[in-house]
Design an enzyme around this catalytic site. Sequence first.
Site, PDB file in Angstrom:
ATOM      1  N   ARG A   9      16.588  -9.380 -38.679  1.00  0.00           N
ATOM      2  CA  ARG A   9      16.262 -10.415 -37.691  1.00  0.00           C
ATOM      3  C   ARG A   9      17.357 -11.472 -37.617  1.00  0.00           C
ATOM      4  O   ARG A   9      17.663 -11.987 -36.538  1.00  0.00           O
ATOM      5  CB  ARG A   9      14.884 -11.013 -38.001  1.00  0.00           C
ATOM      6  CG  ARG A   9      13.806  -9.995 -37.691  1.00  0.00           C
ATOM      7  CD  ARG A   9      12.392 -10.439 -37.897  1.00  0.00           C
ATOM      8  NE  ARG A   9      11.522  -9.377 -37.340  1.00  0.00           N
ATOM      9  CZ  ARG A   9      10.212  -9.359 -37.431  1.00  0.00           C
ATOM     10  NH1 ARG A   9       9.571 -10.336 -38.041  1.00  0.00           N
ATOM     11  NH2 ARG A   9       9.520  -8.364 -36.893  1.00  0.00           N
ATOM     12  N   HIS A  12      13.865  -6.891 -28.917  1.00  0.00           N
ATOM     13  CA  HIS A  12      13.947  -5.965 -30.056  1.00  0.00           C
ATOM     14  C   HIS A  12      13.846  -6.687 -31.400  1.00  0.00           C
ATOM     15  O   HIS A  12      13.986  -7.897 -31.468  1.00  0.00           O
ATOM     16  CB  HIS A  12      15.181  -5.056 -29.976  1.00  0.00           C
ATOM     17  CG  HIS A  12      16.507  -5.733 -30.106  1.00  0.00           C
ATOM     18  ND1 HIS A  12      17.662  -5.035 -30.355  1.00  0.00           N
ATOM     19  CD2 HIS A  12      16.881  -7.024 -30.015  1.00  0.00           C
ATOM     20  CE1 HIS A  12      18.680  -5.869 -30.412  1.00  0.00           C
ATOM     21  NE2 HIS A  12      18.246  -7.074 -30.211  1.00  0.00           N
ATOM     22  N   GLU A  13      13.553  -5.898 -32.420  1.00  0.00           N
ATOM     23  CA  GLU A  13      13.381  -6.428 -33.781  1.00  0.00           C
ATOM     24  C   GLU A  13      12.275  -7.486 -33.816  1.00  0.00           C
ATOM     25  O   GLU A  13      12.385  -8.505 -34.488  1.00  0.00           O
ATOM     26  CB  GLU A  13      14.721  -6.987 -34.275  1.00  0.00           C
ATOM     27  CG  GLU A  13      14.850  -7.143 -35.790  1.00  0.00           C
ATOM     28  CD  GLU A  13      14.461  -5.925 -36.577  1.00  0.00           C
ATOM     29  OE1 GLU A  13      14.960  -4.837 -36.259  1.00  0.00           O
ATOM     30  OE2 GLU A  13      13.636  -6.071 -37.497  1.00  0.00           O
ATOM     31  N   GLY A  14      11.193  -7.198 -33.098  1.00  0.00           N
ATOM     32  CA  GLY A  14      10.077  -8.149 -33.023  1.00  0.00           C
ATOM     33  C   GLY A  14      10.245  -9.073 -31.835  1.00  0.00           C
ATOM     34  O   GLY A  14      11.158  -9.891 -31.810  1.00  0.00           O
ATOM     35  N   GLN A  60       7.289 -12.905 -33.165  1.00  0.00           N
ATOM     36  CA  GLN A  60       7.914 -13.932 -34.018  1.00  0.00           C
ATOM     37  C   GLN A  60       7.045 -15.185 -34.081  1.00  0.00           C
ATOM     38  O   GLN A  60       6.915 -15.816 -35.137  1.00  0.00           O
ATOM     39  CB  GLN A  60       9.312 -14.309 -33.505  1.00  0.00           C
ATOM     40  CG  GLN A  60      10.297 -13.165 -33.366  1.00  0.00           C
ATOM     41  CD  GLN A  60      10.601 -12.450 -34.667  1.00  0.00           C
ATOM     42  OE1 GLN A  60      10.539 -13.046 -35.732  1.00  0.00           O
ATOM     43  NE2 GLN A  60      10.879 -11.169 -34.582  1.00  0.00           N
TER      44      GLN A  60
END
Lengths: 584, 268
Positions: A296, A438-440, A445
């Site tokens: 992240r 992407h990546e959450g 978040q």
Amino acid sequence: MNPLVSDAFVDFLVTDVLELDALLALPAFEGHSRAETIAPWLAACRRVAREVLFPDYRTMDAEPPRFENGRVSVHPRMKHAWKELCELGVIAAGRPVEVGGQQLPLTVATVSHAYLMAGNLAAYAFAGLTTGAAHLIEAFGTDALKARFLAKLYSGEWTGTMALTEPQAGSSLADVTSRAKPTKDGHYLISGAKIFISGGDQDLTDNIVHLVLARIDGAPPGTKGISLFAVPKKREQGSTLVPNDVHVSGVIHKIGWKGLPSLALSFGDEGDCHGWLVGPEHQGLKCMFQMMNEARIMVGVNATATASVAFHESLAYARERKQGRAHGASPASAPVPLVAHADVRRMLVRQKAIVEGSLALLGVTARFADLSEHATGDDERARARLLLDLLTPIAKTFPAEKGFEANALALQLHGGYGYSSEYLPEAWLRDQKLNTIHEGTTTIQGLDLLGRKVVAGAGAALQALGEEIEQDCARATFDVSALRAVLPSVSELVATLGMRGASGDVEGMLVHSADFMDLMSTTVVAWVWVKVTAALGARTDDFAKGLHATREYWFATELPRVPELVRRCQSGERSFRDFQDGWF
Amino acid sequence: MPLKILVTAKRVEDSESKIKVNPAGTGIVLEGLKFKINPFDEIAIEEALRLTAKHGGEVVVVSIGGKEVVEQLRSPALAMGANRAIWVNHVGPMDQLGIAACLQKICEKEKPDLCILGKQAIDDDQGQVGSYLAEALGWSQATFASKEESLESEAEKSKAPAIKLSADGKSVTVVREVDGGLQTIEATLPAVATTELRLNQPRYASLPGIMKAKTKPLEEVTPASLGVDMTPHITVVKMTHPPARKAGIKVADVPALMDKLKNEARAI
């Protein structure tokens, strides 16, 4: 020529704000020193970014990879970029010497890789993904698995991917349905479909190792039944590589990161896809989550880099392009550069505040990551871990969300030309959008920050953050009262929301998680600007003046939004919560 | 036959920096400037590394200056792959004769088969050291080394050296860039070669290379220990910026333009 990222800011950030020498004094980093390794490394990254990666950015954006006869071909220039990235040593830079790395602190990787990303985000991504995949095998794989894959991945002979997302599940990994069937020979037979797999196929290297989430037959439902597997595109049979029943089922036509193919993959169509378990059975998500902070942070750097390159492009344009005159100037007088207009400077200062604020925030977060692993005292490591966990969702989301705004300002500043694809700002705007997804996603978040991080350890993380903020406020020689003033209300808010959740009204606690993320980000970035400018000491040169003025801008225009956001979260304001589907 | 090659690494102002002449007009303002290795020297190092990769041997890199030149010796020079470095510690003015004299003394001690230098440094553009050095040593010289293939060619991609060693190891063939074309010469070893920009595309320093460079031998010498007097023979009298370009004007009509071209610009 676009510098991509400001060298002066990076040098100051690393040396004075992040106190690199103190970090390098840790035993883990004994091989490094600022003059002998870090400065040359930064110089090497700057050159490769400016001379190799950036010149090919436009053509790679214009001509995305092709999918023909079941195979993906990347842009021909990518081969050149890949060779240089591998030779530079970027894939294993942060890994220990034992696995072929150089134990570069994440603090340094954060800023050095920003240049590479700013030069050509998609090209860098092949390396970033390979590092991520290899790191998982390094951390959780058996010795046999490491022997099979690690050296090839860290050298760039092969690449790696993360194959998590499935078409029907999206962000909801609990619904992953790919299957893994045990065999007598130690491997599993993998079957299932994955989507949005970046770098899922390419013609750069002989092989690709996919890190795949799947369920072992008979595994419990939900996230507790998901395991992690290394699934190569080709598997070794004797001394040759044979196809491993991994197929490209489609390419995603997307708006950015065009140099990087994003694919739908299918595994085991012919029942012959071998996968090897990484980490314990059913612990796949747990393994992934241990890598999550780092991943992240790197997305935050992606976002910062993309905003940075556009900021510098628009700054150069504003200085060069002459348009209009000062109020009251004679129409016969010569036109002035755009930067002479106050509103143009507003757009530039805002970009500077976002870009440099983001980079500093990421540097601070990465430093806590380094300390959480390598500090010598147990207490210090634990405290750093708390702060790392708390700051990570902010360090991912703020650069991505505000970076998009900064990219839009860079485009705006170019006027009609900015809206044309002859100029680059529109390309960076397209690239930037992925970083909120992407990546959450930003939603994930926000939930992570409010639902987990700020309430964890009975508020210990928030308290540690408060101490950090106070420490920097205390050494500031300028007015920080506006920041100090908002802090108690944020603590009260967290207590109120925590109690609301504990009383069973979880939706009431989390309904304004996006607003909460906004107010936390705004406050944390105000702190980061205090930290940056406090490190200037008594300097009064233009560089220092620019940073002080940017902090003042943030205090004057952003911090005042915090009390309103606090009120909104506190009241649980219901307009969209009560909005019924049928009303749209 | 293994080759011992001596190369140079001059520290110069980064061409991206804004160069300002100091108020006294005696030199440039150094504060706030960034420095890097002379790009021509980087090409020399690359060529030396390609030659030793093919024939075996050793690459020794030399720089002259205050302690700051160690930066360029470590990276990129040693980080690119040079085996060891010699730092001639000298603070103060120097000119091409003093530099060539230092290199001569080092060559007499090190006895390299070949010296490869940048054809000039991008700071003062004198372009004389290579020739002075060859003359002082009584060695053959091959200046402006280039190659027939382009920098996009397969030969370049394969990192083959463009300077070719003869089968008996006694001479090198060098393609020189000359006005309007290329000239191929054979130079008996030992020799001094100087590099053109089109000789090769130098590699970048890598992180593994940077880490290795830390522990590579770096020997410190001084002009005095070499027996060289660095007192310059040349004094810089004055330094100025090029005259600023004047704004253009509009002419009334074509005859007026023709008149100006003919009588003022004397272009036609």
